[in-house]
Design an enzyme around this catalytic site. Structure first.
Site, PDB file in Angstrom:
ATOM      1  N   PHE A 141      -6.839 -81.591  -3.400  1.00 54.38           N
ATOM      2  CA  PHE A 141      -7.237 -80.201  -3.206  1.00 54.38           C
ATOM      3  C   PHE A 141      -5.975 -79.348  -3.210  1.00 54.38           C
ATOM      4  CE2 PHE A 141      -8.525 -76.471  -0.718  1.00 54.38           C
ATOM      5  CZ  PHE A 141      -9.629 -76.099  -1.459  1.00 54.38           C
ATOM      6  N   ASP A 164      -6.111 -86.225   5.046  1.00 55.62           N
ATOM      7  CA  ASP A 164      -6.932 -85.026   5.126  1.00 55.62           C
ATOM      8  C   ASP A 164      -8.391 -85.488   5.060  1.00 55.62           C
ATOM      9  OD1 ASP A 164      -8.535 -82.841   4.509  1.00 55.62           O
ATOM     10  OD2 ASP A 164      -7.027 -81.872   3.246  1.00 55.62           O
ATOM     11  N   TYR A 216     -15.669 -76.554   9.017  1.00 58.22           N
ATOM     12  CA  TYR A 216     -16.799 -75.791   8.469  1.00 58.22           C
ATOM     13  C   TYR A 216     -17.577 -76.486   7.366  1.00 58.22           C
ATOM     14  CZ  TYR A 216     -13.149 -74.110   5.161  1.00 58.22           C
ATOM     15  OH  TYR A 216     -12.130 -74.010   4.249  1.00 58.22           O
ATOM     16  N   LYS A 217     -17.207 -77.725   7.060  1.00 57.34           N
ATOM     17  CA  LYS A 217     -17.970 -78.453   6.036  1.00 57.34           C
ATOM     18  C   LYS A 217     -19.016 -79.326   6.739  1.00 57.34           C
ATOM     19  CE  LYS A 217     -13.992 -78.357   2.930  1.00 57.34           C
ATOM     20  NZ  LYS A 217     -14.463 -77.494   1.829  1.00 57.34           N
ATOM     21  N   ARG A 236     -20.961 -79.460  -8.636  1.00 58.76           N
ATOM     22  CA  ARG A 236     -20.714 -80.283  -7.463  1.00 58.76           C
ATOM     23  C   ARG A 236     -21.928 -80.236  -6.545  1.00 58.76           C
ATOM     24  NH1 ARG A 236     -15.708 -79.428  -3.308  1.00 58.76           N
ATOM     25  NH2 ARG A 236     -17.008 -77.629  -2.820  1.00 58.76           N
TER      26      ARG A 236
END
Lengths: 414, 414
Positions: free
Chosen positions: B130, B199, B224-225, B373
């Protein structure tokens, strides 16, 4: 001033009746029957916040979900909120952005600023500054191979020389409430080729600030004190337009990228103040802060400052009158022009005295080792609150009301 | 698996009836009539969040005011919330704390980790990680005089040598959904004397993670995921107990101090994981995240993982069956063991195809240049959602429903 100090509660009620900012108090939801003199630590809640946050949560998050980053304009909220703060601190809208915490923004700015003065090695700071400012500067100095030079407030100008890369100061001292002459220090620092970082935590929202007028370089500040953004509200950062293209802050996260959603492999900083962002903005906090700033709509900042100084002057005069011989000492400048929006008193039992005040519904705070701190947020503090607070303080001191086990026993304080 | 793929919608409904996690969906407030396959970008809202946040705002902030830092237990919320997350990632409660954003926590950990390996000069990372991970590592390398070495995922082990100070990887890749073998990489990195930073943004809350079992050093991750903490929820950071006393992170703010409210002049890091804090925690976000984590109470993480893999396997099998010849290519591992909780497909008009899906109420996301996705948050995604999504995708592709100006025109995407 003490000769003309109003002498009765009715006099203070009369001042409230004449107060042109009187109606702004209605914009807040304040606990009934209390006097809140700690808006310099956590600002009171603007009354419209619950409805705004309910909408953010129940509609924008729960039902808009990921689309709200675009459809509810979450994505530009840090810029939009920064632009609103810019109006309070004498900056242009595109020079301010909301991000992270004051500590983190200070870290970013200090590292970036040292990179703009590569031949110099000194960060100049005030020894008695708010600890996080000194800690962060010390950490940056270690990380970047610079040296932190801490001096007393009155020695700042003398300590300026051509070794100084950056002067890092807080506009209004958290403990004494003493205010620096921002114009003079900025000018003198520039004269020796240094840059200045102003921490506005204890001044933004309490008085007009003229960053561009004084040719300021950088500033940071807090969202949860006089800006009333709520507990741990995100902070803001100002970078003068002329410095933005050259600012290379070290926390190179994707939200500071020129094109975050292109997912490039290489970091290119955003051309705007957006380069000061790192990760995803704490949206609940940003949106609460944005909403909170509406209480400043139509507020004349000069009137705000006038009231702030008047509240402090009256508090000091009343203390002179009523607390003589009760072991209290003024620790803030007597001259309102040299103060922020707070007055600090010293007392050897300050902790217990503050607990006794709080038990009476008068909420200020304690700062180690011996400071009673009273903040006067001019949007919601009344003149009569000054009278009532000093009368209560007199009674507590006269009757040694603080001398009880429940007041003397320390708990952690914030 | 494709030989046994259920062939009708009723088959998928039957799987939902047998799903032992079925009732956890009721813990969320989801938009009616939609299928939300983007919980890997912004998690859905746990239904009890509005009541909790209303209390935080209307009672704790508005009426408790500054006292709530103690009386409403705001102050230890980052530790308390971290301890809850620890249970999801195989850590001890005192090894995890909630703070700031993933980008900022990664910055802190990487700088601190380079200080633990002073004789080495290389940060090893995956080229396709990412972007923020690579940008941050690059920024840290520049700041600390180290060198960033980026390689392809399959070349990580070969790139390990005694120059490597730190390996910085994301457990599950944001684009492909491919999962690293955390145990093997950690072991091999340790064998050459390197430290590893994981991560967990795309794995925490979607599968059991065994940080201490694999002898992990450091980890960061997103609130927040799959943890459903809300937009821009604060992130978390894990430091293995053995490293905590030696961690010197560079953003030395007051909340990381041993005694923040003593207002010492000199920074002394807190002896605990608390040293990873910098400024004041974003309380609205921390308290929302803390509340959100309750949806994991009594959830068996192995059952969660099983369902996650099953959803992905079924999605892939159905795509094989229904999308043959429609220009779609699988970009995630076919083997569920090698995947996180998402499946990515490539299509040359991926952006417009995703817009057409969203218009039908099926919300996944697009990642440049050509990725569709689909995230399967096993707590609230049903088996029947898989069927409905693939059927919709087939119709959109067969009828070229994506070929409309409103779907083709790019707007900013998050």
């Amino acid at each position: 001033m003490s000769t003309s100090t109003p002498g009765t509660r009715a006099d203070f009620e009369y001042l409230d009746q004449r107060d042109e900012l009187r109606s702004s108090r209605e914009r807040f939801d304040l606990p009934e029957g209390e006097i809140y003199l700690d808006g310099n630590s956590l600002g009171a809640m603007p009354a419209h916040i619950p409805a705004r946050i309910e909408k953010v949560i129940k509609q924008e998050w729960a039902h808009g979900l990921i689309r709200s980053w675009n459809d509810a304009d979450w994505y530009p909220a840090p810029q939009r909120t920064g632009a609103k703060i810019a109006g309070l601190i004498g900056a242009q809208g595109h020079e301010v952005i909301v991000a992270d915490s004051t500590s983190i923004n200070l870290f970013k700015v200090l590292v970036a600023a040292t990179r703009l003065r590569p031949g110099r090695r000194v960060i100049l700071a005030e020894r008695g500054n708010f600890p996080t400012d000194v800690y962060i500067a010390d950490g940056v100095a270690e990380l970047t191979g610079n040296q932190l030079r801490c001096v007393e407030p009155d020695d700042i100008l003398d300590a300026l020389d051509e070794e100084v890369a950056i002067v890092s100061l807080t506009h209004v001292n958290f403990k004494s409430g003493k205010r620096y002459d921002m114009a003079r220090i900025t000018e003198r620092a520039h004269a020796v080729g240094a840059l200045v970082v102003w921490d506005l935590c204890h001044s933004a929202g309490a008085m007009p600030i003229a960053l561009n007028e004084v040719n300021a370089d950088f500033a940071v500040g807090c969202g949860y004190k006089y800006l009333n953004g709520g507990p741990g509200a995100p902070a803001f950062v100002f970078v003068a337009e002329r410095h933005i293209p050259h600012m290379r802050q070290p926390i190179t996260g994707w939200h500071g990228h020129a094109k975050p959603f292109d997912f490039d492999h290489h970091f290119r900083p955003h051309p705007s103040i957006g380069r000061m962002l790192a990760g995803t903005a704490p949206q609940l906090g940003v949106l609460a802060l944005e909403a909170a700033l509406e209480v400043f709509d139509d507020v004349d900042l000069n009137a705000l400052r006038q009231k702030s100084v008047a509240l402090g002057d009256l508090f000091i005069s009343l203390c002179d009158q009523q607390l003589a011989g009760l072991g209290v000492e003024l620790r803030s400048p007597r001259d309102g022009e040299q103060r922020g929006s707070q007055v600090s008193l010293a007392h050897e039992q300050a902790y217990a005295v503050m607990q006794a005040l709080i038990a009476r519904g008068i909420v200020g705070d304690f700062r180690a080792p011996d400071i009673l701190r009273f903040g006067f947020a001019p949007l919601y503090i009344r003149y009569v609150d000054i009278w009532d607070s000093v009368v209560a303080l007199r009674e507590i001191l006269e009757q040694k009301e603080w001398d009880r086990p429940e007041f003397l026993a320390r708990k952690s304080v914030t």
